[in-house]
Design a protein around this motif. Structure first.
Motif, PDB file in Angstrom:
ATOM      1  N   LEU A 558     -16.334  11.686   7.637  1.00  0.00           N
ATOM      2  CA  LEU A 558     -17.318  12.740   7.787  1.00  0.00           C
ATOM      3  C   LEU A 558     -16.721  13.966   8.475  1.00  0.00           C
ATOM      4  O   LEU A 558     -17.129  15.099   8.241  1.00  0.00           O
ATOM      5  CB  LEU A 558     -18.499  12.191   8.608  1.00  0.00           C
ATOM      6  CG  LEU A 558     -19.747  13.035   8.772  1.00  0.00           C
ATOM      7  CD1 LEU A 558     -20.970  12.205   8.399  1.00  0.00           C
ATOM      8  CD2 LEU A 558     -19.866  13.484  10.220  1.00  0.00           C
ATOM      9  N   HIS A 559     -15.719  13.738   9.335  1.00  0.00           N
ATOM     10  CA  HIS A 559     -15.083  14.809  10.106  1.00  0.00           C
ATOM     11  C   HIS A 559     -13.712  15.179   9.544  1.00  0.00           C
ATOM     12  O   HIS A 559     -12.854  15.686  10.287  1.00  0.00           O
ATOM     13  CB  HIS A 559     -14.946  14.371  11.564  1.00  0.00           C
ATOM     14  CG  HIS A 559     -16.246  14.089  12.235  1.00  0.00           C
ATOM     15  ND1 HIS A 559     -17.042  15.072  12.787  1.00  0.00           N
ATOM     16  CD2 HIS A 559     -16.913  12.921  12.427  1.00  0.00           C
ATOM     17  CE1 HIS A 559     -18.130  14.528  13.305  1.00  0.00           C
ATOM     18  NE2 HIS A 559     -18.077  13.234  13.092  1.00  0.00           N
ATOM     19  N   GLN A 582     -19.174  18.343   5.883  1.00  0.00           N
ATOM     20  CA  GLN A 582     -19.688  17.400   6.877  1.00  0.00           C
ATOM     21  C   GLN A 582     -21.158  17.099   6.630  1.00  0.00           C
ATOM     22  O   GLN A 582     -21.595  15.945   6.719  1.00  0.00           O
ATOM     23  CB  GLN A 582     -19.489  17.966   8.282  1.00  0.00           C
ATOM     24  CG  GLN A 582     -19.853  17.001   9.392  1.00  0.00           C
ATOM     25  CD  GLN A 582     -19.448  17.518  10.759  1.00  0.00           C
ATOM     26  OE1 GLN A 582     -18.647  18.433  10.872  1.00  0.00           O
ATOM     27  NE2 GLN A 582     -19.994  16.933  11.791  1.00  0.00           N
ATOM     28  N   SER A 583     -21.922  18.106   6.300  1.00  0.00           N
ATOM     29  CA  SER A 583     -23.345  17.904   6.012  1.00  0.00           C
ATOM     30  C   SER A 583     -23.539  17.021   4.783  1.00  0.00           C
ATOM     31  O   SER A 583     -24.392  16.120   4.772  1.00  0.00           O
ATOM     32  CB  SER A 583     -24.016  19.259   5.807  1.00  0.00           C
ATOM     33  OG  SER A 583     -25.368  19.101   5.453  1.00  0.00           O
ATOM     34  N   GLN A 586     -22.700  13.450   5.638  1.00  0.00           N
ATOM     35  CA  GLN A 586     -23.747  12.826   6.449  1.00  0.00           C
ATOM     36  C   GLN A 586     -24.864  12.314   5.549  1.00  0.00           C
ATOM     37  O   GLN A 586     -25.357  11.193   5.724  1.00  0.00           O
ATOM     38  CB  GLN A 586     -24.302  13.824   7.460  1.00  0.00           C
ATOM     39  CG  GLN A 586     -25.382  13.254   8.376  1.00  0.00           C
ATOM     40  CD  GLN A 586     -24.856  12.154   9.268  1.00  0.00           C
ATOM     41  OE1 GLN A 586     -23.907  12.350  10.014  1.00  0.00           O
ATOM     42  NE2 GLN A 586     -25.454  10.975   9.196  1.00  0.00           N
ATOM     43  N   SER A 589     -23.611   9.271   3.698  1.00  0.00           N
ATOM     44  CA  SER A 589     -23.558   8.121   4.601  1.00  0.00           C
ATOM     45  C   SER A 589     -24.937   7.483   4.746  1.00  0.00           C
ATOM     46  O   SER A 589     -25.079   6.256   4.716  1.00  0.00           O
ATOM     47  CB  SER A 589     -23.037   8.553   5.973  1.00  0.00           C
ATOM     48  OG  SER A 589     -23.104   7.490   6.899  1.00  0.00           O
ATOM     49  N   GLU A 590     -25.956   8.298   4.885  1.00  0.00           N
ATOM     50  CA  GLU A 590     -27.317   7.764   5.008  1.00  0.00           C
ATOM     51  C   GLU A 590     -27.729   7.035   3.735  1.00  0.00           C
ATOM     52  O   GLU A 590     -28.406   5.996   3.790  1.00  0.00           O
ATOM     53  CB  GLU A 590     -28.277   8.903   5.327  1.00  0.00           C
ATOM     54  CG  GLU A 590     -28.060   9.485   6.716  1.00  0.00           C
ATOM     55  CD  GLU A 590     -28.826  10.767   6.960  1.00  0.00           C
ATOM     56  OE1 GLU A 590     -29.605  11.169   6.059  1.00  0.00           O
ATOM     57  OE2 GLU A 590     -28.664  11.373   8.045  1.00  0.00           O
ATOM     58  N   ASN A 616     -19.276   7.797   7.440  1.00  0.00           N
ATOM     59  CA  ASN A 616     -19.410   7.737   8.892  1.00  0.00           C
ATOM     60  C   ASN A 616     -18.907   6.410   9.448  1.00  0.00           C
ATOM     61  O   ASN A 616     -19.203   6.064  10.594  1.00  0.00           O
ATOM     62  CB  ASN A 616     -20.861   7.964   9.324  1.00  0.00           C
ATOM     63  CG  ASN A 616     -20.960   8.459  10.758  1.00  0.00           C
ATOM     64  OD1 ASN A 616     -20.031   9.060  11.296  1.00  0.00           O
ATOM     65  ND2 ASN A 616     -22.090   8.192  11.388  1.00  0.00           N
TER      66      ASN A 616
END
Length: 624
Positions: A558-559, A582-583, A586, A589-590, A616
């Motif tokens: 993510l980073h 990154q957004s 995220q 990942s969810e 993540n």
């Protein structure tokens, strides 16, 4: 680069394992002793760090990144490149494959990477040490591993530190399902299977028309002619020097069912001993053992192919970049970010995997030297070492797994589905980065450092199939591929995936405990599986290579571009692209974390829930 005190801190953390009292596993039940393994890593790191010369040139750059056309200090820039070319050299391979860094800057970079690796591996060692001790102490509950269910008991209240959520849902309950076995080729191990091309490829073995039609509704030749037939080939393992464990050298057919559209196994041939051919029309025990035997071969292929295909490719391409790009170049800064720890793995692999008597000799059907030679062959002549032809979608297209001109499309392809989201987001971010520095294709073509990188890679570095970089698309393509190799490609085959599914027992052992049967109708599949000492050694190795402790930290995928220092010295467009990536990660990942079985009992068309590429959870870099 890492400061000296950080390197020493990483070493100190690894060294601390030698002081642990009362947790070392009994040698009688654990041939891969964690304390000994830690000591071996200590020695490796210590030797490298102590070899760093005191007068190593400082190549650290602290100004704003810019391409050479915009740099008002070209002489200083050229001097910096010369300094690197003089002190960062191509040395002999370590653990096989291409050249490995030497020279004073090369040794310092290796020391930095090993120091960072020592910090990363510390929580894994600590967790594995505790978990292995607990698991070994509970040996009575496994009932001497006499049945398949006894192997499932290995996971009850065990491995809570290195495998906190247990294997992927479905792995311990649905492994006998044919769809589980076949869909592994399209998720956690997607690099061996290919679609057979009608009128071009040939059939490696035949099965009776009556058997094929009873299973698939069509003969083998009909499936072949319709582009529905797929093939995985591990016959090259038959001639490898053997260890004390056992394995076959399977090849196997898979097919797309004409009614359900499911991707399913058709037949498996052992290519050893009596050279038996198995299908699901055999007894349940015989067919399950056949699938396990192919998994043993696939485990071998997957691990050494990944070493060649990811670690060794990015290693040598990065080495060429170090010798040609100024530390002031934004592309060099981006590569430095993506290549975190890249040089640590080869010496670690040589120390703990390939040496005589080390973990490969202990756990796999073939020797550690075989593994190193197999990796090198995959790299040099097996296609794994190529760059441009192995670009993510090009490579899948070449094996007929996507955009196939013949046969139906795969109904589900979990690896492609998940990796595409990450790959495409990274490509978008890297395109924004490149276009923010280059106003046109000609600007790329006239960047002397970028052109020197390509020339160095194609020449002295001997990178296989490295592309020319004459336009924006070319530069975006190679950077995206490097990002793909260190993340989506690597973490699909290694890292946490080993414990989650790829080496989960009883279905995916690294070897058999006895030779493949010479006749059918076996009584007990468990008779062929590794016993407790090997099982615990297997878990130890997989645990050390996992990175569960990284989940939720700034080290996750993510980073990937979220380096505050780097971004502060780049332009605002790059920073915005990094934030967008990154957004997007995220959100993905969810989505991955929220996966459940559907009403059909499947997730992504599989009877297990695959979460290997959760951005993540997995690292942004190549890690292990």
């Amino acid at each position: 680069m890492f400061a000296a005190q950080v390197i020493k801190a990483g070493l100190a953390l690894v060294l601390s394992f030698g002081a642990v009292e009362g947790l070392a596993l009994p040698q009688a039940t654990q041939p891969l002793n964690l304390t000994q393994l830690a000591a071996l890593l200590q020695a490796t790191i210590q030797t490298v760090i102590e070899s760093v010369p005191a007068n190593t040139p400082n190549i650290t750059f602290t100004g704003q990144y810019q391409i050479p056309q915009h740099d008002h200090q070209p002489l200083l820039r050229a001097q910096g490149i010369t300094l690197k070319r003089t002190n960062f050299l191509y040395g002999p391979p370590i653990a096989g494959g291409p050249a490995f860094p030497t020279g004073v800057i090369g040794i310092e970079k290796l020391a930095n990477d090993l120091g960072a690796f020592g910090i990363d591996i510390t929580p894994q060692f600590q967790g594995a040490l505790i978990d292995d001790t607990v698991a070994a102490a509970q040996y009575q509950q496994y009932d001497n591993l006499m049945t398949l269910d006894d192997y499932v008991k290995l996971y009850t209240n065990n491995w809570v530190h290195v495998l906190p959520h247990g294997p992927d849902p479905g792995v311990l309950t649905n492994y006998t399902d044919d769809l589980f076995f076949s869909m592994e080729r399209l998720s956690n191990s997607p690099y061996a299977v290919k679609r057979l091309r009608p009128h071009y490829d040939t059939l490696s073995f035949n099965i009776d028309d009556k058997i094929a039609k009873k299973i698939a509704g069509k003969s083998l030749n009909q499936l072949f002619a319709e582009g529905r037939l797929f093939y995985a080939d591990y016959r090259d393992q038959a001639a490898l020097p053997k260890s004390a464990q056992y394995g076959a050298a399977c090849d196997g057919y898979f097919y797309i069912d004409r009614h359900s559209g499911d991707f399913l196994p058709l037949a498996i041939r052992t290519n050893v001993g009596s050279n038996l051919i198995y299908t699901r029309l055999d007894t349940a025990n015989d067919w399950l053992l056949a699938k396990i035997m192919l998994n043993v071969n696939d485990f071998w292929f997957s691990q050494w192919n990944h070493l060649a295909q990811t670690h060794e490719v990015v290693q040598i391409a990065y080495m060429a970049a170090i010798r040609t790009l100024s530390e002031a170049h934004p592309v060099m800064a981006m590569l430095n970010r993506l290549m975190h720890e890249v040089f640590a793995i080869q010496p670690v692999a040589e120390a703990i995997l390939f040496q005589p008597g080390a973990t490969v000799d202990q756990l796999f059907p073939f020797t550690g030297q075989s593994a190193q030679d197999y990796t090198t062959k995959r790299y040099k002549t097996g296609g794994a070492g190529a760059v441009e032809s192995q670009y993510f979608k090009s490579e899948l297209r070449a094996r007929g797994l996507i955009d196939s001109p013949y046969g139906p499309a795969l109904k589900h392809f979990p690896f492609y589905e998940d990796a595409s989201i990450i790959h495409d987001a990274a490509e978008k971010a890297l395109r924004a980065f490149v276009e923010s520095y280059y106003s046109s294709d000609s600007a790329v073509a006239h960047d002397q450092e970028i052109q020197a990188w390509a020339k160095e890679a194609q020449g002295p570095a001997a990178v296989i199939d490295f592309p020319s970089i004459s336009c924006i698309d070319d530069l975006v393509g190679i950077l995206t591929h490097m990002a793909h190799l260190v993340s989506t490609s690597h973490h699909t085959s290694n890292t946490n995936e080993l414990l989650d599914v790829s080496s989960a027992l009883p279905f995916s052992p690294p070897a058999l405990s006895q030779a493949p049967p010479t006749s059918k109708n076996i009584a007990n599949v468990a008779d062929y599986l590794p016993k407790l000492d090997k099982v615990l050694a297997q878990f130890t190795l997989a645990a050390v290579f996992a990175r569960s402790a990284i989940a939720g930290t700034e080290k996750t995928l993510l980073h990937m571009f979220d380096d505050a220092d780097m971004l502060s010295r780049m332009n605002s467009k790059t920073a915005k692209a990094a934030a967008t990536f990154q957004s997007e990660m995220q959100a993905f990942s969810e989505e991955v974390r929220g996966r459940q079985f559907g009403a059909d009992g499947l997730s992504q068309g599989m009877p297990f829930i695959w979460r290997a590429l959760d951005p993540n959870v997995v690292p942004y870099y190549i890690a292990t």
